[in-house]
Design an enzyme around this catalytic site. Structure first.
Site, PDB file in Angstrom:
ATOM      1  N   GLU A  68       0.984  -1.430   0.534  1.00  0.00           N
ATOM      2  CA  GLU A  68       0.285  -0.082  -0.250  1.00  0.00           C
ATOM      3  C   GLU A  68       1.399   1.368  -0.018  1.00  0.00           C
ATOM      4  O   GLU A  68       0.312   1.940  -0.091  1.00  0.00           O
ATOM      5  CB  GLU A  68      -0.779  -0.013   1.122  1.00  0.00           C
ATOM      6  CG  GLU A  68      -1.139  -0.481   0.931  1.00  0.00           C
ATOM      7  CD  GLU A  68      -2.999  -0.355   0.033  1.00  0.00           C
ATOM      8  OE1 GLU A  68      -3.274   0.723  -0.230  1.00  0.00           O
ATOM      9  OE2 GLU A  68      -3.636  -0.934  -0.932  1.00  0.00           O
ATOM     10  N   SER A 122     -61.154 -22.004   5.807  1.00  0.00           N
ATOM     11  CA  SER A 122     -61.289 -23.242   6.325  1.00  0.00           C
ATOM     12  C   SER A 122     -60.268 -24.067   7.556  1.00  0.00           C
ATOM     13  O   SER A 122     -60.638 -24.708   8.553  1.00  0.00           O
ATOM     14  CB  SER A 122     -61.962 -24.611   5.335  1.00  0.00           C
ATOM     15  OG  SER A 122     -62.928 -23.734   4.836  1.00  0.00           O
TER      16      SER A 122
END
Length: 830
Positions: A195, A461
Site C-alpha cells: 500500500e 376453513s
C-alpha cells in the site's frame, strides 16, 4: 481549567485556536510543496516577463527627447506670424539630423507589448488563483479528525445449522483492537509493502507516489493505481466520506499532514489496520483474521497476512468467501512486494505461496435462508444484549431448507402463471416447536417481506380446527350428526363452496369435506368465546373479531401462528412455542444464552386430542386434502381457502413434523380457483415425501461434484474399451446437449433429463473431456455413470438441465436442490 483532547476543544475556544494553528501550519506545508511543483514553470515565466519589462523601460527613455523636441516644433509652428523668418538653406551635402523621430526605428516607442507574455501570465496565474481559492474553501470546511466513527453496538452473527455447520454470517465483524505491542510484524510489513512503500519516510503525502500513480494511470488507459498514502487512507476512513471529489482529496491531504504532526508512524499504522474494511463484513485486521481464518490477528501466518493485506484495495471484490482465486492471486503480489522491499527473502515468498490456505468460515449465505436469518437476528437481539461478535446455533436443517425452497419454486414456476399465483410460503416445525425450515417468499432478492411470519391473511376453513376442538370439548363426537342445509345466523347466511347441500353428515365427514354450514352451526352452538379461547390456548395471537363468520376463518392470521396451533394437536402440551435459536456464544467460554428445557404446557384432553387427530386424518384420506397423501406415512391436515380464492392454505401433520403452506398474491388479487387442496397440498406432499429420506439419514446429491474443475486430460489415460455387455455402451462421450451424448457413433439420451445447449453444453463438454462413462439400458432413455456416480443426477444438481415431468424421484429432488441454490440455468432465469 480541565485540558481537552486535540479533537475535543474546550469551552473557552483555546484548543480550537490551537487546532486552527496546527491546520494552518499544515496548509503552509502543503502550499510550499505545491509551490515547488510550479517553480520551474514560474521561474521561466518570470524571467521572460522581467526581460520584456526592461526592454519597454529602455525604449521609453530613448523616445522621451525626440517627443519633446517634436512638441516644441509644433508649438513654434503655431505661434504669431508677424515677420516670417527668411528661409535658411541647408547644405546639400549634409544629411537632415532633425528628421521626425517617428521615422527613426531606434527612437520608435514600444507600442506592442508581446501578447504571448500576457497570455502566458494569464495561463499560469488564473488556474493558480482558482486552485488557491478552491484550496481555501476546502480548508475552511475541514472536518475534525475522527469525525466519522463506526456505528455503535454493531456486531456480527455467525449462524450454524442444527448440525453445527456454519452456513451464514450477518452484520459487521469488529474483533479486538490491535495495539503497537500486538501488531503482527508480518502484517505490518505486508500492508506497507503493497500500500505505501515510503510510509516511514514521507510526511503524510508522497509526491513521488502521486506522480508515479498519475503516470501509470495515464499510460495504462485508466485508473490502475492510487496515490494515497496509508496516512491519507486513515484520514479518509476516520474523518471523511468516500465521495470521489477534488475537495475531499484536498481535505484528505490537510488531515494527513495533521495526523503526521500529532501521531507516530506506528500509531497511524495500527489505527489504519483497526479501521480498514477487509470485506465480508469484517472491519479491522483482527476481525478479518477471525472472519476468514478462525483465529485472531496474533496468529496470522505469512500467507494469511499477505492475503489480508491484499484485500484492502478491493475488499468486496476480493473477499475470499466469494472470490478465493482472486484473493490468492493478490496475496502472491503482496508476497512479491515484500521481497522487493526486503521484508522477506525470495525463498520465504515461494514457501508461503506453496502453503495451502483454508477458510474457517462459510462462503456466501445460501440465498433462500435469508428469511430464516432475518428471524434469527430479531431473536438474538431479544435474547441477549451483550456486545461483540456472537455465534448462534440455530434449529435449521439445511437439507430440509434446500428441499423446501426447491419444492415451492417448482410448483410456483410450473403452475403459478396459469393459475395466477404469485407468491408462497412454507414453515416446517418439529413437534417441540423447533423451526426446521422456513421459506418466506418466492425470492428474497425481490422482496424481503417474510410471508411466513409477517403476512396476515384470512385463514378460511383452516380456522375450523378451533371450532371442532371447542365442539369436541363440549360433548360432540366425530360421529355426531348434523345436517348440511341452508343456515342463517342473524343476518349472516353461510354458503358452501359448491353451493350445494349434502344433508345429514357425521362431524368427521363434515370436517373432511370442509362443509361450511355445519361449521357455522357448530360455532353458533358452542359460542364464539369458546372458539376464541381454543385459538388463544393453541397460540394464536392475532385479533379475532367475535363475529359469526369467524367460524369460517374471516380473521387474519399468519402462517407461523397456524402451524404452531396445529402442532399443539400433535404435541403433549399446549401451546407449542416455536423457536429458532438453541444457543448463543460470544468470546467467553460460558454461552450468552442457552435455550432452557421448556416447561410442559397444559395437556390437551386425551379424548379430544384423539378425536381431532382422527378428523385431521380423514381430510387427507377422503376429504379435501387427498393430494397431500404420502404412501406409507400417517398424515393428517386441513385445507383452507379464503373468499374469492385470495388465499389457499394447507397445514399437515406427520409423526416427525408439522408443515404449513400458503400461496396467494401480495396485492390480494384472486387466484384462478386455487384451493388449499390444490397447490398447497401438493407442495406439502412433495416436501414431506422427500423429507422422509433426509430425516432417515440418506445423503442428498452434492452439488460440488458436478461443479468441480474437470480432471486434467493428462491425468486420465484412455483405457482400451473392453467388450461391452449386452445393452451397455462405454466410452468417451461427445456432448450434443446436456441431456444427449454421442458415444462411438451411437446417440444416447439420459433418462429423465431435458437437455440444454449453448454455454451449459460447452461446460459439460469440458467437464467430460477424455473421461469415460458407462451407459446401460435403452439408448433412448439410458442411465449413465461417471466414476460410479449417476451422470444425470450430477448434471441436474449442478443446474445443467431440467428434470422431465416423468423423471425418477431422485432427479426431481436434484432439480429442486439446484433451484434452491440458484445453480446453472436457474441462476440465469432468476
Amino acid at each position: 481549567m480541565t485540558a481537552q483532547g486535540p479533537d475535543r476543544p474546550g469551552e473557552d475556544g483555546t484548543e480550537t485556536r490551537a487546532a486552527a494553528r496546527e491546520a494552518a501550519r499544515a496548509a503552509a506545508l502543503l502550499a510550499r510543496q505545491l509551490g515547488r511543483l510550479a517553480g520551474s514553470a514560474g521561474r521561466s515565466a518570470w524571467r521572460s516577463g522581467t526581460a520584456a519589462a526592461r526592454d519597454a523601460a529602455k525604449g521609453a527613455a530613448n523616445g522621451a527627447k525626440p517627443v519633446l523636441a517634436r512638441t516644441a516644433d509644433r508649438l513654434r509652428s503655431t505661434g504669431p506670424r508677424t515677420a516670417p523668418a527668411a528661409p535658411v538653406a541647408a547644405p546639400v551635402d549634409q544629411p537632415d539630423t532633425q528628421s521626425d523621430p517617428v521615422d527613426d526605428p531606434s527612437a520608435r516607442p514600444p507600442r506592442r507589448r508581446r501578447p504571448w507574455v500576457i497570455g502566458l501570465a494569464v495561463l499560469i496565474g488564473l488556474p493558480l488563483v482558482i486552485l488557491a481559492g478552491y484550496v481555501f474553501v476546502a480548508f475552511a470546511s475541514l472536518p475534525p479528525l475522527g469525525g466519522v466513527a463506526p456505528e455503535a453496538n454493531q456486531r456480527a452473527l455467525v449462524v450454524e445449522a442444527e448440525s453445527g455447520r456454519a452456513f451464514a454470517t450477518r452484520g459487521a465483524f469488529q474483533g479486538e483492537r490491535l495495539t503497537e505491542k500486538t501488531l503482527p510484524p508480518r502484517l505490518a510489513q505486508a500492508i506497507v509493502a503493497i500500500e505505501d512503500r515510503r510510509f516511514y519516510s514521507h510526511w503524510g503525502i508522497d509526491l513521488r507516489g502521486m506522480a508515479r500513480a498519475v503516470w501509470r494511470n495515464a499510460t495504462g488507459g485508466g485508473v490502475r493505481e492510487g496515490g494515497s498514502t496509508i496516512t491519507q487512507q486513515y484520514a479518509r476512513l476516520t474523518s471523511l466520506t468516500q465521495e470521489k471529489t477534488l475537495k475531499r482529496k484536498i481535505q484528505e491531504a490537510f488531515l494527513a499532514l495533521r495526523l503526521e504532526s500529532t501521531l507516530t508512524k506506528p500509531e497511524i499504522l495500527v489505527g489504519y489496520l483497526n479501521t480498514a474494511y477487509f470485506g465480508a463484513g469484517a472491519y479491522g485486521a483482527d476481525a478479518a483474521a477471525r472472519r476468514y481464518f478462525g483465529h485472531g490477528a496474533a496468529g496470522l501466518t505469512l500467507p494469511e497476512a499477505a492475503m489480508l493485506a491484499g484485500l484492502v484495495r478491493a475488499p468486496s471484490q476480493l473477499a475470499p468467501t466469494r472470490n478465493f482465486g482472486g484473493a490468492k492471486e493478490r496475496a502472491d503480489l503482496v508476497l512479491q512486494a515484500m521481497v522487493e522491499t526486503g521484508a522477506i527473502s525470495q525463498p520465504e515468498a515461494d514457501k508461503a505461496r506453496a502453503e495451502k490456505l483454508t477458510l474457517h468460515t462459510p462462503p456466501e449465505t445460501p440465498p433462500g435462508t435469508n428469511y430464516f436469518l432475518d428471524a434469527v437476528s430479531g431473536d438474538v437481539k431479544r435474547l441477549t444484549e451483550a456486545a461483540g461478535d456472537v455465534t448462534v446455533r440455530s434449529t435449521l436443517n439445511l437439507d430440509l431448507q434446500s428441499l423446501a425452497e426447491g419444492v415451492l419454486a417448482r410448483r410456483l414456476d410450473g403452475e403459478g402463471g396459469k393459475k395466477k399465483v404469485g407468491q408462497g410460503a412454507l414453515v416446517a416445525m418439529a413437534p417441540d416447536g423447533a423451526i426446521l425450515a422456513m421459506v418466506g417468499g418466492r425470492d428474497y432478492e425481490d422482496s424481503q417481506f417474510n410471508r411466513a411470519t409477517q403476512a396476515k391473511r384470512q385463514a378460511g376453513s383452516l380456522f375450523k380446527l378451533f371450532v371442532y376442538l371447542a365442539a369436541y370439548g363440549k360433548g360432540f363426537f366425530p360421529d355426531s350428526v348434523l345436517v348440511d342445509r341452508p343456515t342463517q345466523i342473524g343476518e349472516w347466511e353461510p354458503q358452501n363452496s359448491n353451493n350445494r347441500f349434502r344433508g345429514a353428515l357425521p362431524l368427521r365427514s363434515a370436517f373432511a369435506l370442509s362443509v361450511n354450514t355445519i361449521a357455522a352451526q357448530l360455532g353458533d352452538e358452542v359460542g364464539l368465546p369458546a372458539i376464541v379461547a381454543e385459538a388463544r390456548r393453541l397460540g394464536v395471537q392475532s385479533d379475532l373479531p367475535e363475529v359469526p363468520s369467524l367460524a369460517l376463518g374471516s380473521a387474519d392470521v399468519s402462517l407461523l401462528e397456524m402451524t404452531r396451533a396445529y402442532a399443539g394437536v400433535l404435541g403433549p402440551g399446549v401451546p407449542v412455542e416455536p423457536y429458532l435459536v438453541r444457543t448463543i456464544r460470544g468470546n467467553t467460554p460460558q454461552p450468552l444464552y442457552q435455550r432452557p428445557v421448556p416447561k410442559p404446557g397444559a395437556a390437551m384432553d386425551a379424548q379430544v386430542q384423539s378425536m381431532m387427530l382422527d378428523s385431521l386424518q380423514a381430510v387427507v384420506e377422503s376429504g379435501t386434502g387427498k393430494a397431500a397423501r404420502v404412501n406409507g406415512l400417517a398424515v393428517g391436515g386441513k385445507t383452507g381457502t379464503s373468499q374469492d380464492y385470495r388465499d389457499a392454505w394447507f397445514v399437515g401433520l406427520t409423526p416427525d413434523m408439522i408443515v404449513g403452506v400458503w400461496v396467494g398474491n401480495d396485492d390480494n388479487t384472486p387466484m384462478n380457483k386455487v384451493t388449499g387442496g390444490d397447490i398447497p397440498a401438493r407442495v406439502f406432499h412433495d416436501f414431506v415425501e422427500r423429507a422422509q429420506k433426509v430425516l432417515k439419514g440418506r445423503k442428498r446429491p452434492a452439488p460440488s461434484a458436478a461443479r468441480a474443475e474437470p480432471t486434467p486430460a493428462s491425468a486420465v489415460a484412455p483405457a482400451p474399451a473392453p467388450t461391452p455387455a449386452t445393452g451397455e455402451v462405454r466410452g468417451v462421450p461427445e456432448v450434443v446437449d446436456t441431456g444427449t451424448l454421442t458415444i462411438r457413433g451411437r446417440k444416447v439420451r439420459l433418462l429423465g433429463v431435458v437437455g440444454e445447449g449453448g454455454a451449459l453444453a460447452r461446460q459439460l463438454a469440458r467437464y467430460l473431456r477424455r473421461r469415460e462413462i458407462i451407459c446401460s439400458g435403452d439408448p433412448a432413455s439410458a442411465r449413465c455413470r461417471l466414476d460410479g456416480d449417476d451422470l444425470a443426477s450430477l448434471i441436474v444438481t449442478a443446474g445443467g438441465a431440467r428434470a422431465a415431468e416423468d423423471a425418477p424421484s431422485d432427479l426431481i429432488e436434484a432439480e429442486d436442490q439446484a433451484r434452491a441454490e440458484r445453480a446453472g440455468l436457474w441462476q440465469r432465469e432468476r
